[in-house]
Design a protein around this motif. Sequence first.
Motif: not given
Length: 496
Positions: A223-224, A107-112, A290-295, A156-161
């Motif tokens: 993503p697996a 799993a990558p970091s946000s920047e990657q 990567v998921t900033a502002g998604l609501k 997708y990174s989880g139900k809160d993304c």
Amino acid sequence: MASGMVETLLARLEAVAGRLEAAAAAGGGGGGAGAAPAAGAGAGAGAGGGPGAASVAAFQALVGAAGGVVEAARATGDAGVVAASEVLQRSFAGELDIVRAVAACRAPSSEQLQGLLKPVGEEMAKAQDLAFKHRSAANHCKTVAEALQGLAWVAYSGKDCGLSLPAAHVEEYWQAGEFYSNKVLREFKNTEGGAPHVEWVKRCKALFGDLKAFVKEHHPTGPAWNPKGGDPGQFKAGGGGGKAPPPPAPAAPPPPPPGALDGPRAAPAAGKPAGGMGAVFGEINQGASVTAGLKKVTADMKTKNRADRTHVVAAGAKKSPAAPAASRASDAGKPRAAPVCALRGNKWSVENQVENRELVINVDSARQTVYVYKCESCTIQIKGKVNAVTLDSCRRCAVVFGDVLACFEIVNSQSTEAQCTGKCPTFSFDKSDGVQLYLSEEGKGANITTAKSSEMNVLVPKQGEEGEFSEIPLPEQFISVFKDGAFVTEPVGHAG
């Protein structure tokens, strides 16, 4: 004797296991980016035939199907359909690199992740602008622009993304694209020369149906990423990760995100509309999380439930006019003409204005007319009784006016708003998309004529509720039935 043979076999097995563990540690993991030469040579990860290989092979088939969409587009003979389909194919090819990275890397970091997603995000941004460049294929381009946002399942990174699960996400955005593909079918089905367009729609639908099946089978909960995989920062697009990381490239500023009418994102000069998940990738390109502002949109966030929204078009916000934007890509590099706001005889000419929210026209004679041409992201207030008002080839403009003696007309325009605070006998919308008309109480009896226009809504005041409006969509679909020697045409009714 038997006991000795068992002990010998166990010793051999332990030796083999030790060698395998050592090889895995040296290569960053059994399915890592640099685990074996085959990992960097072709399919990326899982070259030996694991789950990663199955995922990559399945997505390669989708890229091939996207090539079939391009073939169907060329059969139509429309350059706009071909351009949209080529963007579709490039987007799926870029997504294939991400699928390879998922199989090959941990799993990558946000920047990657930003770096991996950037090529697909750029193609999404191009798709959003195609409808404005190719008006003959506007519905084809909008089909692609909407449906392509389904490729964002990789974020997708989880139900809160802020995203639905991958299969649901793909389905949601295909349904948005299908709204426009159905328009293509209505326009070309059972018409001479329309068969290639119908075939194009069928292939698009099959492609995104296969994409939904792909994520449901291989990445149902996101993503697996390979927990034993290599460093995603060393992953090479198009062939997986190599043993040595490439030399660091000099930092370059990311491309601007798509613009939007009074939206929170910058770069209105780019002339690109807001684009759902395309905007998400725009934020990725800016370097945000990567998921900033998604609501998720909750009930209290909807306009109809907000006390601070009255649905009334502002007469003119106190904002300094911005500098003229760059010319549109469709203008092929031509410089934008000088802005004009002047009275010429009995005609007020407002031309080539950009990002001007303080345009006020004082009409002193009922014989005067107002003609607004090629303006973008402007608010225009007309004071006094005027003979007629015309908006021609404008984008994201709002007009507030009082009494009009003849007609208010919108032609060849997109995303326009008009508010009549007095009376106007006739409104006309021709070849325009995204028209929002606000009527006053005394102006509700106006005639409204529409032709080749879509997404038209009229808002009329609610009885007994000051400042509240009821929104009524104007029909864009009609059905004609032959009765008593003539065709009877009625708007199509929709249940629910």
